[in-house]
Design a protein around this motif. Sequence first.
Motif, PDB file in Angstrom:
ATOM      1  N   PRO A  87       0.819  -1.216   0.000  1.00  0.00           N
ATOM      2  CA  PRO A  87       0.000   0.000   0.000  1.00  0.00           C
ATOM      3  C   PRO A  87       0.850   1.262   0.000  1.00  0.00           C
ATOM      4  O   PRO A  87       1.984   1.276   0.477  1.00  0.00           O
ATOM      5  N   LEU A  88       0.272   2.334  -0.546  1.00  0.00           N
ATOM      6  CA  LEU A  88       0.894   3.649  -0.530  1.00  0.00           C
ATOM      7  C   LEU A  88       0.033   4.599   0.303  1.00  0.00           C
ATOM      8  O   LEU A  88      -1.193   4.636   0.148  1.00  0.00           O
ATOM      9  N   LEU A  89       0.673   5.339   1.176  1.00  0.00           N
ATOM     10  CA  LEU A  89       0.013   6.392   1.931  1.00  0.00           C
ATOM     11  C   LEU A  89       0.579   7.726   1.456  1.00  0.00           C
ATOM     12  O   LEU A  89       1.791   7.952   1.524  1.00  0.00           O
ATOM     13  N   LEU A  90      -0.283   8.600   0.957  1.00  0.00           N
ATOM     14  CA  LEU A  90       0.106   9.934   0.520  1.00  0.00           C
ATOM     15  C   LEU A  90      -0.282  10.922   1.619  1.00  0.00           C
ATOM     16  O   LEU A  90      -1.438  10.958   2.042  1.00  0.00           O
ATOM     17  N   VAL A  91       0.681  11.708   2.085  1.00  0.00           N
ATOM     18  CA  VAL A  91       0.417  12.620   3.196  1.00  0.00           C
ATOM     19  C   VAL A  91       0.788  14.045   2.814  1.00  0.00           C
ATOM     20  O   VAL A  91       1.717  14.279   2.037  1.00  0.00           O
ATOM     21  N   HIS A  92       0.050  14.976   3.371  1.00  0.00           N
ATOM     22  CA  HIS A  92       0.385  16.397   3.243  1.00  0.00           C
ATOM     23  C   HIS A  92       0.300  17.012   4.635  1.00  0.00           C
ATOM     24  O   HIS A  92      -0.681  16.796   5.355  1.00  0.00           O
ATOM     25  N   VAL A  93       1.320  17.762   4.995  1.00  0.00           N
ATOM     26  CA  VAL A  93       1.355  18.397   6.313  1.00  0.00           C
ATOM     27  C   VAL A  93       0.957  19.862   6.162  1.00  0.00           C
ATOM     28  O   VAL A  93       1.603  20.627   5.434  1.00  0.00           O
ATOM     29  N   VAL A  94      -0.123  20.245   6.838  1.00  0.00           N
ATOM     30  CA  VAL A  94      -0.537  21.644   6.893  1.00  0.00           C
ATOM     31  C   VAL A  94       0.246  22.298   8.017  1.00  0.00           C
ATOM     32  O   VAL A  94       0.040  21.984   9.196  1.00  0.00           O
ATOM     33  N   ARG A 122      -7.235  25.648   3.974  1.00  0.00           N
ATOM     34  CA  ARG A 122      -5.925  25.023   3.812  1.00  0.00           C
ATOM     35  C   ARG A 122      -6.052  23.501   3.808  1.00  0.00           C
ATOM     36  O   ARG A 122      -5.334  22.814   3.097  1.00  0.00           O
ATOM     37  N   PHE A 123      -6.970  22.980   4.598  1.00  0.00           N
ATOM     38  CA  PHE A 123      -7.191  21.535   4.615  1.00  0.00           C
ATOM     39  C   PHE A 123      -7.877  21.080   3.321  1.00  0.00           C
ATOM     40  O   PHE A 123      -7.581  20.013   2.796  1.00  0.00           O
ATOM     41  N   GLU A 124      -8.793  21.895   2.827  1.00  0.00           N
ATOM     42  CA  GLU A 124      -9.450  21.559   1.565  1.00  0.00           C
ATOM     43  C   GLU A 124      -8.426  21.542   0.430  1.00  0.00           C
ATOM     44  O   GLU A 124      -8.463  20.647  -0.431  1.00  0.00           O
ATOM     45  N   PHE A 125      -7.529  22.528   0.414  1.00  0.00           N
ATOM     46  CA  PHE A 125      -6.496  22.573  -0.614  1.00  0.00           C
ATOM     47  C   PHE A 125      -5.570  21.369  -0.491  1.00  0.00           C
ATOM     48  O   PHE A 125      -5.185  20.759  -1.503  1.00  0.00           O
ATOM     49  N   GLU A 174      -3.136  -0.136  -3.737  1.00  0.00           N
ATOM     50  CA  GLU A 174      -3.925   0.446  -2.645  1.00  0.00           C
ATOM     51  C   GLU A 174      -3.338   1.800  -2.270  1.00  0.00           C
ATOM     52  O   GLU A 174      -2.174   1.899  -1.890  1.00  0.00           O
ATOM     53  N   VAL A 175      -4.140   2.844  -2.395  1.00  0.00           N
ATOM     54  CA  VAL A 175      -3.685   4.208  -2.113  1.00  0.00           C
ATOM     55  C   VAL A 175      -4.582   4.831  -1.055  1.00  0.00           C
ATOM     56  O   VAL A 175      -5.812   4.785  -1.178  1.00  0.00           O
ATOM     57  N   ARG A 176      -3.969   5.403  -0.040  1.00  0.00           N
ATOM     58  CA  ARG A 176      -4.712   6.143   0.974  1.00  0.00           C
ATOM     59  C   ARG A 176      -4.111   7.531   1.101  1.00  0.00           C
ATOM     60  O   ARG A 176      -2.963   7.763   0.719  1.00  0.00           O
ATOM     61  N   THR A 177      -4.887   8.450   1.638  1.00  0.00           N
ATOM     62  CA  THR A 177      -4.409   9.816   1.826  1.00  0.00           C
ATOM     63  C   THR A 177      -4.653  10.257   3.260  1.00  0.00           C
ATOM     64  O   THR A 177      -5.563   9.764   3.933  1.00  0.00           O
ATOM     65  N   GLU A 178      -3.823  11.185   3.704  1.00  0.00           N
ATOM     66  CA  GLU A 178      -3.995  11.719   5.067  1.00  0.00           C
ATOM     67  C   GLU A 178      -3.468  13.140   5.121  1.00  0.00           C
ATOM     68  O   GLU A 178      -2.345  13.415   4.675  1.00  0.00           O
ATOM     69  N   VAL A 179      -4.269  14.028   5.658  1.00  0.00           N
ATOM     70  CA  VAL A 179      -3.860  15.408   5.906  1.00  0.00           C
ATOM     71  C   VAL A 179      -3.478  15.526   7.374  1.00  0.00           C
ATOM     72  O   VAL A 179      -4.241  15.123   8.254  1.00  0.00           O
ATOM     73  N   ILE A 180      -2.297  16.079   7.635  1.00  0.00           N
ATOM     74  CA  ILE A 180      -1.784  16.198   9.000  1.00  0.00           C
ATOM     75  C   ILE A 180      -1.546  17.672   9.301  1.00  0.00           C
ATOM     76  O   ILE A 180      -1.017  18.407   8.465  1.00  0.00           O
ATOM     77  N   ALA A 181      -1.903  18.113  10.491  1.00  0.00           N
ATOM     78  CA  ALA A 181      -1.619  19.473  10.935  1.00  0.00           C
ATOM     79  C   ALA A 181      -0.449  19.431  11.904  1.00  0.00           C
ATOM     80  O   ALA A 181      -0.448  18.651  12.855  1.00  0.00           O
ATOM     81  N   GLY A 182       0.554  20.251  11.667  1.00  0.00           N
ATOM     82  CA  GLY A 182       1.718  20.271  12.556  1.00  0.00           C
ATOM     83  C   GLY A 182       2.938  20.798  11.853  1.00  0.00           C
ATOM     84  O   GLY A 182       2.878  21.298  10.726  1.00  0.00           O
ATOM     85  N   ASP A 183       4.080  20.699  12.514  1.00  0.00           N
ATOM     86  CA  ASP A 183       5.346  21.082  11.907  1.00  0.00           C
ATOM     87  C   ASP A 183       5.772  19.983  10.937  1.00  0.00           C
ATOM     88  O   ASP A 183       5.653  18.790  11.238  1.00  0.00           O
ATOM     89  N   VAL A 215       8.704  18.698   9.583  1.00  0.00           N
ATOM     90  CA  VAL A 215       9.734  17.694   9.856  1.00  0.00           C
ATOM     91  C   VAL A 215       9.318  16.743  10.983  1.00  0.00           C
ATOM     92  O   VAL A 215       9.377  15.521  10.817  1.00  0.00           O
ATOM     93  N   PRO A 216       8.887  17.229  12.160  1.00  0.00           N
ATOM     94  CA  PRO A 216       8.439  16.280  13.196  1.00  0.00           C
ATOM     95  C   PRO A 216       7.280  15.404  12.757  1.00  0.00           C
ATOM     96  O   PRO A 216       7.200  14.229  13.136  1.00  0.00           O
ATOM     97  N   SER A 217       6.361  15.964  11.959  1.00  0.00           N
ATOM     98  CA  SER A 217       5.220  15.177  11.508  1.00  0.00           C
ATOM     99  C   SER A 217       5.659  14.044  10.596  1.00  0.00           C
ATOM    100  O   SER A 217       5.134  12.925  10.684  1.00  0.00           O
ATOM    101  N   LEU A 218       6.621  14.307   9.719  1.00  0.00           N
ATOM    102  CA  LEU A 218       7.118  13.257   8.837  1.00  0.00           C
ATOM    103  C   LEU A 218       7.925  12.228   9.615  1.00  0.00           C
ATOM    104  O   LEU A 218       7.828  11.019   9.353  1.00  0.00           O
ATOM    105  N   ILE A 219       8.704  12.674  10.574  1.00  0.00           N
ATOM    106  CA  ILE A 219       9.471  11.737  11.405  1.00  0.00           C
ATOM    107  C   ILE A 219       8.532  10.777  12.131  1.00  0.00           C
ATOM    108  O   ILE A 219       8.808   9.578  12.250  1.00  0.00           O
ATOM    109  N   ALA A 220       7.399  11.296  12.614  1.00  0.00           N
ATOM    110  CA  ALA A 220       6.453  10.458  13.352  1.00  0.00           C
ATOM    111  C   ALA A 220       5.850   9.358  12.484  1.00  0.00           C
ATOM    112  O   ALA A 220       5.343   8.366  13.012  1.00  0.00           O
ATOM    113  N   LEU A 221       5.910   9.525  11.166  1.00  0.00           N
ATOM    114  CA  LEU A 221       5.371   8.513  10.263  1.00  0.00           C
ATOM    115  C   LEU A 221       6.339   7.360  10.016  1.00  0.00           C
ATOM    116  O   LEU A 221       5.938   6.310   9.527  1.00  0.00           O
TER     117      LEU A 221
END
Length: 297
Positions: free
Chosen positions: A32-39, A54-57, A77-86, A88-94
């Motif tokens: 599976p692939l998870l596509l993420v964007h950090v707001v 910003r979340f809609e965009f 299999e593709v999933r998406t997730e919008v994350i709010a935060g900083d 670099v830390p948000s990506l590290i947590a993944l």
Amino acid sequence: MTTRTIVAVDEGRSTDAALEWAVHRARRVTGPLLLVHVVEGTTLLPGRVLDPARFEFAQTLLDAAAQTVQGSVPGVEVRTEVIAGDVVPSLIALTAPDALLVVGEKTNASSRTSVGWPAGVRVAAHAAGPVAVIPAQRGEDRRGVVVGVDDTPECLRVAEVAALEALSTGQSLHVVHAWMAPNLWLDSAPLDDDFVADLARPHQQLLDDVVGVLRGEHPSLDVTAQLVRGIPAQCLLDADPLPALVVVGTRGKSAFQRLFLGSVSRDLLLNLDVPAVVVPTAASTARPRFGAESAAA
């Protein structure tokens, strides 16, 4: 071998490069692939909230990326997730040992961002699993996977990651061990050839041992080796033939030491013109992220 892939999605050429690389890999590597964007929320004042637009965009960006993946690799299999935060830390947590995090890098010319090292360098320094850093500009006519090995026991783990990547993507594996002769204080004369040969002998033995293990574990894999005297990061980038992917490990042994990348992985990422996977060699704890909180694309 990682069982899932996470791609950081944003606007610009760096994301395009990361997504293209992940799509190309997904044609050979199932999972599976998870596509993420950090707001980004670092500028929020107390009592303020992020603009819903910003979340809609962000979701629009992810939906477009998901369509690109599904159109190129039907059935994935593709999933998406919008994350709010900083970011670099948000990506590290993944990051986790069973996941490959793919991050696009805007530059490959030893530059820094306004907040310090480029994001790919900072994420890789703290990651709990492998991180693929994809430069926006890449050289052409490249093939094979190159892995850098050193004299630490952890190098076998890094080499194994590279071997599995080569096998799963149908490429050959080139194992490189770079070494440097010691600087002799106040001695400007060139080193004697016999002395250099004596210095090189244990390095050659190390390389032979690693290659022997890889060939024993993966008899179908095309494995070649090269011992080279020089600056390790540059030797990896200039390997012959020029690699399509470079794999290196980090040296951190403790939480404090892992605030920084080792000199080889750091120098490699700051001069990157080819996709690179950085593998943490310290023990880490998985942080599974696929679950109810991930929205299907």
